[in-house]
Design an enzyme around this catalytic site. Sequence first.
Site, PDB file in Angstrom:
ATOM      1  N   ARG A  30      53.253  20.059  29.072  1.00  0.00           N
ATOM      2  CA  ARG A  30      54.224  21.387  28.148  1.00  0.00           C
ATOM      3  C   ARG A  30      55.501  20.475  27.384  1.00  0.00           C
ATOM      4  NH1 ARG A  30      58.023  22.150  32.389  1.00  0.00           N
ATOM      5  NH2 ARG A  30      57.185  22.807  34.429  1.00  0.00           N
ATOM      6  N   LYS A  33      45.271  21.932  41.318  1.00  0.00           N
ATOM      7  CA  LYS A  33      45.545  20.963  42.153  1.00  0.00           C
ATOM      8  C   LYS A  33      44.296  19.837  42.758  1.00  0.00           C
ATOM      9  CE  LYS A  33      50.239  22.381  43.597  1.00  0.00           C
ATOM     10  NZ  LYS A  33      50.717  20.766  43.080  1.00  0.00           N
TER      11      LYS A  33
END
Lengths: 135, 452
Positions: B295, B119
């Site tokens: 993804r 992050k």
Amino acid sequence: MELEDLIQEFSQSRYNDLSIEKGDQSIYLRRGATKIIQNNSCVDSPSDNKTNEQSDSVDLSQGDFLKSDRVGIFSSTIKSGDKVNKGDKVGLITAINVPHDLIADQSGIVKSVIVESGAGVAYGMELIELDVENV
Amino acid sequence: MSRKINRILIANRGEIAVRIIRACKELDIETVAVYSTVDKDSLHVKLADEAICIGSHLVTESYLNMQNIVAAAEISGADAIHPGYGFLAENVDFVEILNACNIEFIGPEGDAIRRMGDKAEARKLMKENNVPTVPGSKDIIQSIEEGLKVAKECGFPVMVKATAGGGGKGMRLVHKEEDFAELFELASQEALAGFGNGDCYIEKFVVDPRHIEVQILGDSFGNVIHLGERNCSIQRRHQKLLEEAPSPCISEDLRTRICQAGVDAAKAVNYKNAGTIEFLVDKDENFYFMEMNTRLQVEHPVTEMITGVDLVKEQILIAEGHKLSYTQDEIKFKGHAIEFRVNAENPKDNFSPCPGAIDHLRLPGGPGVRVDTMISSNDEILPFYDSMIAKLIVYDEDRDKAIIRGKRALDEFVIDGVSSTVEVHKQILSTETFKSGYFSTSYMDTEFNLSE
């Protein structure tokens, strides 16, 4: 060295075999070992309506069969008529060039080795039939 | 340097495994399914050219078991693995093992997964590439004076968060400047008492945000295009329930800017394959980078419906080393699509999963209706896996018509034996707020009331 690094190094090397032992751990790599697939293939054909009973069982120790506990290339270290005791090594299952011992989870006399050495095996597949009655 | 893929192993189960197998068949690529012992009668096992049992019902021993999955690829001669979503889809170790074994991973490079998965690094990278992030910093605030200065720079309201905090403790929402000192102290003291560490940082609090995300595709030649945005603001327990494309109630200007930001974000990590950049959007159309999903996503069909692009096929072609099949100018948007996630859950019990046997199933059909599912009558919904059992996607020329079609299709949808979210979707479609097109991520918690 990480296992993946080792495999990469090995695959780029000019060696065909590599065996490393350190303490109680051992690694054996062999070039091309995992590409051997023989006729009695590891795979269940879904178009075949007969369900493959070998892979149905969740309990690996059920019945008079020694079953595969992983996916890989199987090779047997015993033959028909041999007596095996629970805890004995009965074969190897090689996955990503690393062989793992297949250990008998029950004792008995080997009736037959169902899967030929060099064939791929799925999880739960019956590999060795035992006669457990006459031990 | 393109390399033809001949045989793909699908390292997943359920509807997404079925979705991938379908794409492979249309590309004339052989498929290998993997399954756990309890999934042996699943649809993906039946549809694939080969199927290999990889472990027990426990996901750690089967669908997360990298060794057995890679070994299954090796013994079946698969030259590529499609991970679907979830399970190993964003696992850097898995990608590295496949690289070492010379098996193509149908997805981004491990490095892009790692950088976007961290992050702090993702946020830094976005800032460097002028992709807006939520104002504030993870730097520890040393004094109230410094904190107030940071808060003013962010603009109120701000959230004071303890670095060690969790479960709502050590967190304070501050609406006004005059409350800052007191609430900052409270958050810090609470964290010190609860976690032994009073360090706090400050972040802008985005009020009533909408969740809008951008679908991108990148190839090995550095080309990146976007396929527009999706609105995924209808969520329950921070999980998406209904998604649509395009997003209603955004200006063309925002659409242009947010899609470009998506492309910029992907280019920042030299992104290859399909990915999604998630943003929070406030009522004034300010938008902030939340995270990138490296993804294929559950809601990819709504984008497919409005663009006509088959995202899974594109993923495979990219993995083979081909250039993108489309330039940005060739991507045309047409009509409106809505996806309803049909979960085996009890909406009356806070959407708790409710596995069991399906006594009877009737799937909707007709024009503009797509159902991606693995279930059929007499199937057992297993308690070991995700509760999503089907995705109903409807498409029509505009949003109003898509809503009408959605109602019609949901009315046709019958699942007997297990509770599902079908009724919830019908009710959502009938609310004025949903019809208006403007709703935030708190819609399900604050505005939606399930009626009998």
